[in-house]
Design an enzyme around this catalytic site. Structure first.
Site, mmCIF file in Angstrom:
data_model
loop_
_atom_site.group_PDB
_atom_site.id
_atom_site.type_symbol
_atom_site.label_atom_id
_atom_site.label_comp_id
_atom_site.label_asym_id
_atom_site.label_seq_id
_atom_site.Cartn_x
_atom_site.Cartn_y
_atom_site.Cartn_z
ATOM 1 C CG HIS A 31 -64.902 27.574 -144.908
ATOM 2 N ND1 HIS A 31 -64.528 28.301 -143.957
ATOM 3 C CD2 HIS A 31 -63.967 27.578 -145.771
ATOM 4 C CE1 HIS A 31 -63.215 28.406 -144.093
ATOM 5 N NE2 HIS A 31 -62.836 28.108 -145.158
ATOM 6 C CB THR A 41 -61.674 31.883 -142.502
ATOM 7 O OG1 THR A 41 -60.889 32.291 -143.745
ATOM 8 C CG2 THR A 41 -62.906 32.655 -142.521
ATOM 9 C CB CYS A 62 -72.352 39.177 -161.202
ATOM 10 S SG CYS A 62 -71.014 38.105 -160.842
ATOM 11 C CG HIS A 74 -58.969 35.525 -138.779
ATOM 12 N ND1 HIS A 74 -58.062 36.582 -138.753
ATOM 13 C CD2 HIS A 74 -58.163 34.579 -139.791
ATOM 14 C CE1 HIS A 74 -57.111 36.380 -139.437
ATOM 15 N NE2 HIS A 74 -56.968 35.405 -140.265
ATOM 16 N NE ARG A 88 -48.275 26.084 -139.870
ATOM 17 C CZ ARG A 88 -48.945 27.097 -139.818
ATOM 18 N NH1 ARG A 88 -48.565 28.264 -140.338
ATOM 19 N NH2 ARG A 88 -50.292 26.684 -139.415
#
Lengths: 351, 351, 351, 351
Positions: free
Chosen positions: C67, C44, C100, C47, C204
């Site tokens: 984050h 992210t 919510c 991006h 990887r």
């Protein structure tokens, strides 16, 4: 007993079906012979009559077609212990191998060696049919024939509807062919709060209302999204039951699911489906289940519970009745979209 | 607003309750003040009035009792955002900590720091009550008061009944006090095939029939085992919902479960229970769930679905209505076994 | 304490990030202020640096990014009770509303009001960060900083891997970015029989082997289908964990699932995905789960169990370490595909 | 082949077992004849030797005893298609009917018509044994005989251990007989965080440590409650696996469960168990599962995955090996509590 019988057959690799004479089947030691009392028509039968790409690759004539039926057991193989002469039975149409990995763990509905009555082996649109005794499901003697014949197909609806938790929930049903209609009845029986059904046929939408849908909408004319938002106060449906196989219905269905919703898919798309996976599947945290056949035999036990308990009434879904010899007319009716379930009777429509 | 109100209080460590004057509660920044419209009586309230062993160890007078209620929000704390002045709410009676392991994973119903209205902190048998705003559940404005008051207790029934899969199944319900009665209504709504209810009170068995039980039997007079065997063709019940807390009912309930059956236990035995684990639990392959409180807030959402969808009608379970000032009469009625749910109204029984 | 701090910021609506000065955040009564010890880079963040379509629509400069972090609590708001000065914490990056429907039933990971650190509000690539106290997860004081920083991202892997039953099963993992790599470690810890990993980067794939994959294959060079068939004796994989978001990987993954298999999808496709639903989803009886974020807080408890129990070692996944001021170099490294996880340290790389 | 064979038999209704001659069994069309390679001793065999109340009611001499085995198929019935001459197989000891409700829904482990090898029909402590072909599980040819023989019993452990979610959790195992020991190995394989095992035998506690238990405690000497509290920081164990059948272990096990914990019960108490249901079951919100036999055939597939994947090593649980003719010595060893699993070989202990 005569050794000949009438049957609806695919006699050659071409469109159409034939009303012909066939030998009454000989049974093996683990089979039963059934005098057919009623049969019902499935979309698969129409594919075979039409001889589309799928059918022409899968079906090998000559073949007696049809797989939804009930009847009376008139002969039992020598090793059969679970069915008796005179039993009134319905047939599970999937003949599974019993020995593959899936069968051994109780997942016969996804047996890779499945053979289907009327598709891979002679079917039930005939006066008599041979089935393995393990495929026979014993009905109460007083169950109406036309209901008993429907059970195989009802099982698809039950399998799909019970795969989600509908209790007190808002459910979206896309596709109101017979299976969708019967699923609506199941959802109603098991405590769905609201059932919103969609189809392009107004005839079927009327039936959907009869079966218990609060809202029955045509995507062509009604604002389905607005209706779902309105009923769910903008949250989206708790679950989607998909019976249409239609790309627009599937895409809209997923868009109308709430976060964390669940989808059960029985409808068979005839081509690949494009979906916005990121937004409509991953981010939404949705759970999706592909549904095929009936769980062997959990679904049949559930059906028994629902029917014997008087919780589901399938009668409204049966809209037309024909003698088996009128199979072409019956199939035209089924194909018109102006019908629910069409039932046929080898011995003629009961008075 | 007067700073005094009427309330039903335990004023000292001794049997009995007192109709007294209390201060209208002051609210904190995350509380709401509620003008109580209706309350209902729970077995717990009777224990506290009677001052039995449990009560004398748990309850510290002076205390306003009662925990089932609905009312109108007449003041909101300064940090409250989820409830508004004028909201018509019911109270979740379990005040949970929100920060323990259980709360953090969404299992607040088993929060180890739970405090209960009317048990650990001042309760609802009063003209006004203070509750944390997070314990308020907003009702539709037109929900009948007496139904709204019942929801906390209805939640016990919903939590229990939805913890098992009743769809098309034979269910045995032991204990037809109010929670058992409401559970019967839920089972009916979610597609149970047969509901067999037991209780020793014929009054309650009549109510059980009204709520939807096919059979309502007294273990003292009826042959419950024979009835279950008969209905299930000797297999046993698919599930047991236990609300009595009575050893004989529990033992018989487990004996009457089918192999692989499931049991959900809400009833609270007042002493250890002896059970034949080998035969009635292990060999039978049974799954047992201890049920406490309401899942926060899943159970409340389920309740909303069931009630708003018109799937459950709780009205028949309410058999008596009193002014709150007649609490002793109301509690005597509740204790007699000759009642369903007893509701009381601080402003008098509505016309 | 100085009122200024260094931070990595998006200062205007254009590509790139800036190393700038920002105010040390003021905390509210329910917040904590954290001295950041380590941060790690997520896709992210790339991006947002690149300023692609998604980023330009979602992010509103000026904003401190990042984050994934850990750090020391150096100030606590006046109403905070769950975190103390000096606590060593990691941050859950999803700030959820708590009120919510989803939050109320314990499904905060799909809260519709989620705000994300470093995306919707100032992030963690800074010397200090303010987070709500409820977003703090207390670590053991001796947990290595770089492991602690990884937990948010590790949680994605844990959430995905634990959503399926891997015990004794053959698992296909598509996509070996950091989350895929960490998921391999989890699968290994919880008893997967075989882990087959795919990626297009050989770097990887080497890491995948280190994390415990039996087979690490490149779809570009290896015959993945043949390998899966060989290992599973033609049956197909029991489960698919999808981390690539790449259409070919997704399509092949579904084709390689066995009948009745399950798929967990975390990878985010950047466009709609076309799939043969009939054959690869419906007929195959597959269950699919969209996975987002971490279950609050179940996933964190699972992480604690796996890490504190010594069941998962994340160290091999960390391949590069930088000072935070070298963020551009660090991000280039991350973007190269020649890395596992890249960690940065505001106070410089520890010796 | 000689028509006589050696076998361990119960020849009359009295304590003791006899080493005698018996006819080599004739097989039916759906049976296989197996040359026994290894057998292992179960507690059930000791009950039959001792001729306790259970045994004297259930067993009807003359009978060859024993039910845990492996061997080579040396003859196959004419209708057998799933097993071949020369196959190296282990036997599922439960011969189920295949046609009852439980069998039909894939729950053969709770078939009410179960007959058990060596209990209800001639068993495996012999040179040859006849079993239904459907009870044969094909092993890799190179699986060690003594491991292959153990599988039936290992299946009890796998069934129990996989019935709970142990991933990252604290698990209490009560009873370290062979099944408990093997369950510890499974728990270790599937990612349990901590395994706390209890038994009264220090010999078995040593084995428990070898199989992977962090703590192995004697309730007679150690403070089990304190240990559980310490490890779980006062919360209690996440799950209890009960193999002892002993009332004190069961009661303590439930007391040491955390709120919302789960219990799986395989141990068979020999008398009713008294438990504080209110506090240890209902209020604690516990889920309990009675476990019997092996899921047919899910558990066998899980076993295959765990063993073939090298995830579980059963070797340490086998502590003693005997020739079958030394069965009395072998059984004395088993009964002493100073053993793990005791294996016997009809052709003598392999070099």
């Amino acid at each position: 007993m005569s050794t000949k019988m009438h049957a609806v057959m695919k006699v050659e690799s071409a469109p159409g079906l034939t009303w012909g004479d066939a030998e009454v089947p000989m049974i093996g030691p683990e089979d039963v012979l059934v005098k057919v009392r009623a049969v019902s028509i499935c979309g698969t039968d129409l594919h075979i009559r039409r001889w589309d790409t799928w059918a022409s690759h899968r079906v090998h004539p000559p073949l007696i077609v049809g797989h939804e039926m009930c009847g009376e057991v008139i002969a039992v193989g020598e090793r059969v212990t679970t069915v008796e002469l005179g039993d009134f039975i319905s047939a599970e149409s999937h003949i599974v191998c019993g020995v593959c990995d899936q069968c051994r763990v109780g997942h016969g509905h996804i047996c890779e060696n499945t053979r289907i009555l009327g598709v891979d082996t002679d079917g039930v649109f005939a006066e008599y049919v041979r089935i393995p005794a393990t495929n026979a499901w014993r009905n109460p003697p007083d169950m109406p024939w036309e209901i008993a014949a429907l059970q195989e197909n009802f099982g698809n609806a039950v399998h799909t509807a019970l795969s989600i938790d509908a209790r007190g929930k808002h459910i979206l049903v896309t596709g109101c062919g017979p299976v969708g209609l019967m699923a609506i009845a199941v959802l109603r029986a098991v405590g769905a709060r609201t059932i919103i059904a969609t189809d392009v046929s107004s005839y079927r939408l009327d039936l959907a209302r009869k079966m218990g849908a609060e809202l029955a909408l045509s995507p062509a004319q009604d604002d389905v999204a607005a209706a779902v938002h309105d009923i769910t106060q903008g949250r989206g449906a708790d679950a989607l039951l998909e019976f249409s196989g239609a790309a627009p219905a599937i895409r809209q269905g997923f868009q109308l699911l709430r976060y964390g919703g669940e989808a059960a898919l029985l409808g068979i798309p005839d081509r690949p489906i494009e979906l916005d996976w990121a937004n409509d599947l991953v981010f939404r945290g949705v759970t999706v289940r592909g549904i095929v056949g009936r769980r062997l035999w959990d679904t049949w036990y559930s059906m028994r519970g629902l029917l014997q308990g008087g919780l589901v009434d399938l009668a409204p879904v049966i809209t037309h009745r024909f003698a088996l010899s009128d199979f072409n007319l019956a199939m035209d009716t089924m194909q018109s979209g102006q019908s629910g379930k069409v039932v046929m009777f080898p011995q003629g429509v009961p008075a």
